[in-house]
Design a protein around this motif. Structure first.
Motif, PDB file in Angstrom:
ATOM      1  N   MET A   1      13.630 -16.013  -7.792  1.00  8.90           N
ATOM      2  CA  MET A   1      13.661 -15.217  -6.585  1.00  8.90           C
ATOM      3  C   MET A   1      12.231 -14.993  -6.083  1.00  8.90           C
ATOM      4  SD  MET A   1      16.877 -14.847  -6.052  1.00  8.90           S
ATOM      5  CE  MET A   1      16.911 -13.753  -4.673  1.00  8.90           C
ATOM      6  N   PRO A   2      12.079 -14.874  -4.788  1.00  9.75           N
ATOM      7  CA  PRO A   2      10.730 -14.689  -4.232  1.00  9.75           C
ATOM      8  C   PRO A   2      10.164 -13.309  -4.528  1.00  9.75           C
ATOM      9  CG  PRO A   2      12.368 -14.555  -2.490  1.00  9.75           C
ATOM     10  CD  PRO A   2      13.096 -14.951  -3.746  1.00  9.75           C
ATOM     11  N   LYS A   3       8.856 -13.244  -4.544  1.00 12.98           N
ATOM     12  CA  LYS A   3       8.143 -11.969  -4.621  1.00 12.98           C
ATOM     13  C   LYS A   3       7.518 -11.730  -3.252  1.00 12.98           C
ATOM     14  CE  LYS A   3       6.973 -12.190  -9.491  1.00 12.98           C
ATOM     15  NZ  LYS A   3       5.887 -12.164 -10.488  1.00 12.98           N
ATOM     16  N   ARG A   4       7.534 -10.507  -2.798  1.00 15.30           N
ATOM     17  CA  ARG A   4       6.945 -10.145  -1.509  1.00 15.30           C
ATOM     18  C   ARG A   4       5.736  -9.260  -1.763  1.00 15.30           C
ATOM     19  NH1 ARG A   4       9.432 -14.168   0.623  1.00 15.30           N
ATOM     20  NH2 ARG A   4      11.660 -13.886   0.892  1.00 15.30           N
ATOM     21  N   SER A   5       4.793  -9.276  -0.837  1.00 16.96           N
ATOM     22  CA  SER A   5       3.592  -8.471  -1.047  1.00 16.96           C
ATOM     23  C   SER A   5       3.187  -7.751   0.227  1.00 16.96           C
ATOM     24  CB  SER A   5       2.434  -9.361  -1.525  1.00 16.96           C
ATOM     25  OG  SER A   5       2.051 -10.247  -0.496  1.00 16.96           O
ATOM     26  N   ALA A   6       2.392  -6.744   0.039  1.00 14.23           N
ATOM     27  CA  ALA A   6       1.776  -5.993   1.133  1.00 14.23           C
ATOM     28  C   ALA A   6       0.459  -5.453   0.594  1.00 14.23           C
ATOM     29  CB  ALA A   6       2.681  -4.860   1.594  1.00 14.23           C
ATOM     30  N   GLN A   7      -0.446  -5.167   1.504  1.00 14.17           N
ATOM     31  CA  GLN A   7      -1.741  -4.662   1.095  1.00 14.17           C
ATOM     32  C   GLN A   7      -2.075  -3.408   1.903  1.00 14.17           C
ATOM     33  OE1 GLN A   7      -1.681  -8.039   2.529  1.00 14.17           O
ATOM     34  NE2 GLN A   7      -0.905  -8.630   0.526  1.00 14.17           N
ATOM     35  N   ALA A   8      -2.881  -2.563   1.279  1.00 14.70           N
ATOM     36  CA  ALA A   8      -3.385  -1.378   1.960  1.00 14.70           C
ATOM     37  C   ALA A   8      -4.865  -1.228   1.639  1.00 14.70           C
ATOM     38  CB  ALA A   8      -2.630  -0.133   1.521  1.00 14.70           C
ATOM     39  N   ARG A   9      -5.605  -0.757   2.632  1.00 13.77           N
ATOM     40  CA  ARG A   9      -7.020  -0.452   2.439  1.00 13.77           C
ATOM     41  C   ARG A   9      -7.251   0.951   2.966  1.00 13.77           C
ATOM     42  NH1 ARG A   9     -12.355  -3.590   4.714  1.00 13.77           N
ATOM     43  NH2 ARG A   9     -13.819  -2.000   4.008  1.00 13.77           N
ATOM     44  N   TRP A  10      -7.964   1.769   2.192  1.00 15.99           N
ATOM     45  CA  TRP A  10      -8.249   3.149   2.586  1.00 15.99           C
ATOM     46  C   TRP A  10      -9.754   3.372   2.487  1.00 15.99           C
ATOM     47  CZ3 TRP A  10      -5.454   6.595   4.992  1.00 15.99           C
ATOM     48  CH2 TRP A  10      -5.934   7.900   5.084  1.00 15.99           C
ATOM     49  N   GLU A  11     -10.318   4.017   3.492  1.00 13.49           N
ATOM     50  CA  GLU A  11     -11.744   4.336   3.493  1.00 13.49           C
ATOM     51  C   GLU A  11     -11.917   5.825   3.757  1.00 13.49           C
ATOM     52  OE1 GLU A  11     -13.038   1.917   6.734  1.00 13.49           O
ATOM     53  OE2 GLU A  11     -13.228   0.125   5.494  1.00 13.49           O
ATOM     54  N   GLY A  12     -12.628   6.504   2.888  1.00 12.36           N
ATOM     55  CA  GLY A  12     -12.947   7.905   3.113  1.00 12.36           C
ATOM     56  C   GLY A  12     -12.053   8.870   2.372  1.00 12.36           C
ATOM     57  N   THR A  13     -12.175  10.126   2.765  1.00 12.39           N
ATOM     58  CA  THR A  13     -11.427  11.202   2.131  1.00 12.39           C
ATOM     59  C   THR A  13      -9.994  11.232   2.645  1.00 12.39           C
ATOM     60  OG1 THR A  13     -12.023  12.806   3.835  1.00 12.39           O
ATOM     61  CG2 THR A  13     -13.529  12.591   1.947  1.00 12.39           C
ATOM     62  N   ALA A  22      -0.956  -3.920   5.715  1.00 13.43           N
ATOM     63  CA  ALA A  22      -0.610  -5.245   6.209  1.00 13.43           C
ATOM     64  C   ALA A  22       0.471  -5.861   5.331  1.00 13.43           C
ATOM     65  CB  ALA A  22      -1.835  -6.149   6.215  1.00 13.43           C
ATOM     66  N   LEU A  23       1.391  -6.547   5.961  1.00 15.29           N
ATOM     67  CA  LEU A  23       2.409  -7.290   5.232  1.00 15.29           C
ATOM     68  C   LEU A  23       1.834  -8.638   4.812  1.00 15.29           C
ATOM     69  CD1 LEU A  23       5.542  -6.588   7.456  1.00 15.29           C
ATOM     70  CD2 LEU A  23       4.602  -5.241   5.566  1.00 15.29           C
ATOM     71  N   GLY A  24       2.206  -9.071   3.632  1.00  9.54           N
ATOM     72  CA  GLY A  24       1.713 -10.340   3.116  1.00  9.54           C
ATOM     73  C   GLY A  24       2.085 -11.526   3.987  1.00  9.54           C
ATOM     74  N   SER A  25       3.167 -11.429   4.711  1.00 14.96           N
ATOM     75  CA  SER A  25       3.609 -12.521   5.592  1.00 14.96           C
ATOM     76  C   SER A  25       2.749 -12.620   6.853  1.00 14.96           C
ATOM     77  CB  SER A  25       5.058 -12.289   6.020  1.00 14.96           C
ATOM     78  OG  SER A  25       5.144 -11.128   6.838  1.00 14.96           O
ATOM     79  N   GLY A  26       1.994 -11.569   7.150  1.00 14.65           N
ATOM     80  CA  GLY A  26       1.212 -11.536   8.373  1.00 14.65           C
ATOM     81  C   GLY A  26       1.992 -11.046   9.583  1.00 14.65           C
ATOM     82  N   ALA A  27       3.249 -10.676   9.400  1.00 16.77           N
ATOM     83  CA  ALA A  27       4.094 -10.253  10.522  1.00 16.77           C
ATOM     84  C   ALA A  27       3.707  -8.883  11.070  1.00 16.77           C
ATOM     85  CB  ALA A  27       5.559 -10.241  10.099  1.00 16.77           C
ATOM     86  N   PHE A  28       2.999  -8.073  10.282  1.00 18.48           N
ATOM     87  CA  PHE A  28       2.624  -6.736  10.744  1.00 18.48           C
ATOM     88  C   PHE A  28       1.337  -6.296  10.075  1.00 18.48           C
ATOM     89  CE2 PHE A  28       2.424  -2.181   9.904  1.00 18.48           C
ATOM     90  CZ  PHE A  28       2.466  -1.678  11.194  1.00 18.48           C
ATOM     91  N   GLU A  29       0.483  -5.655  10.857  1.00 19.23           N
ATOM     92  CA  GLU A  29      -0.677  -4.945  10.332  1.00 19.23           C
ATOM     93  C   GLU A  29      -0.873  -3.718  11.206  1.00 19.23           C
ATOM     94  OE1 GLU A  29      -5.473  -5.380   9.654  1.00 19.23           O
ATOM     95  OE2 GLU A  29      -4.225  -7.171   9.474  1.00 19.23           O
ATOM     96  N   GLY A  30      -1.071  -2.563  10.587  1.00 17.00           N
ATOM     97  CA  GLY A  30      -1.234  -1.346  11.364  1.00 17.00           C
ATOM     98  C   GLY A  30      -2.160  -0.359  10.690  1.00 17.00           C
ATOM     99  N   SER A  31      -2.690   0.529  11.503  1.00 13.76           N
ATOM    100  CA  SER A  31      -3.584   1.556  10.981  1.00 13.76           C
ATOM    101  C   SER A  31      -2.782   2.778  10.565  1.00 13.76           C
ATOM    102  CB  SER A  31      -4.625   1.936  12.030  1.00 13.76           C
ATOM    103  OG  SER A  31      -3.999   2.470  13.166  1.00 13.76           O
ATOM    104  N   TYR A  32      -3.315   3.507   9.587  1.00 14.55           N
ATOM    105  CA  TYR A  32      -2.697   4.765   9.166  1.00 14.55           C
ATOM    106  C   TYR A  32      -3.771   5.740   8.744  1.00 14.55           C
ATOM    107  CZ  TYR A  32      -3.000   3.634   4.094  1.00 14.55           C
ATOM    108  OH  TYR A  32      -3.412   3.355   2.823  1.00 14.55           O
ATOM    109  N   SER A  33      -3.401   7.016   8.774  1.00 14.45           N
ATOM    110  CA  SER A  33      -4.343   8.078   8.440  1.00 14.45           C
ATOM    111  C   SER A  33      -3.543   9.313   8.049  1.00 14.45           C
ATOM    112  CB  SER A  33      -5.225   8.400   9.650  1.00 14.45           C
ATOM    113  OG  SER A  33      -4.436   8.962  10.690  1.00 14.45           O
TER     114      SER A  33
END
Length: 143
Positions: A1-13, A22-33
């Protein structure tokens, strides 16, 4: 079965920081806070992404079960509302409300409800979130 991935990057407090998801497929990337998660600032948040995953998984599971029961659906629309609350010293996703509407020719309301409940219990995302209260409102209708 496939494995799916996503990544997150956080800077600061926590409250002044910012990040991207970001989704590993590249279908979505968005900012959060902190403000997108606990306020009304533009951007996404982990709970919104969990809701999208849950709504998508549930809809696919319901489609499969309806088809197996001899009633392939014309359309299924599902919304997931994810609630995060302060619990003790931290936060917890305490509730997910799934609301679905489906157009399914030839099925009774009772049979539809049975399949919707089975989809809620059986979809892989529901199973992964089993420690959270998951509530379902399912409506059979012509969309």
């Amino acid at each position: 079965m496939p494995k799916r991935s996503a990544q997150a990057r956080w800077e600061g407090t926590l409250q002044q920081g910012k990040g991207t998801i970001a989704l590993g497929s590249g279908a979505f990337e968005g900012s959060y806070s902190f403000a997108t998660r606990f306020g009304d600032a533009p951007g996404t948040n982990p709970e919104e992404l969990i809701g999208a995953a849950h709504a998508g998984c549930f809809s696919m599971a319901l489609s499969m079960l309806l088809e197996k029961a001899g009633h392939p659906p014309k359309e299924i629309r599902t919304q997931a509302e994810v609630t995060i609350d302060k619990v003790g010293d931290g936060f917890k996703i305490t509730r997910i409300d799934l609301t679905t509407q489906a157009e399914v020719p030839g099925i009774t309301a009772e049979a539809f409800q049975k399949q919707a409940e089975a989809a809620k219990e059986g979809c892989p995302v529901s199973q992964a979130l089993a420690g959270t209260s998951i509530n379902l409102k399912a409506e059979l209708k012509n969309l």
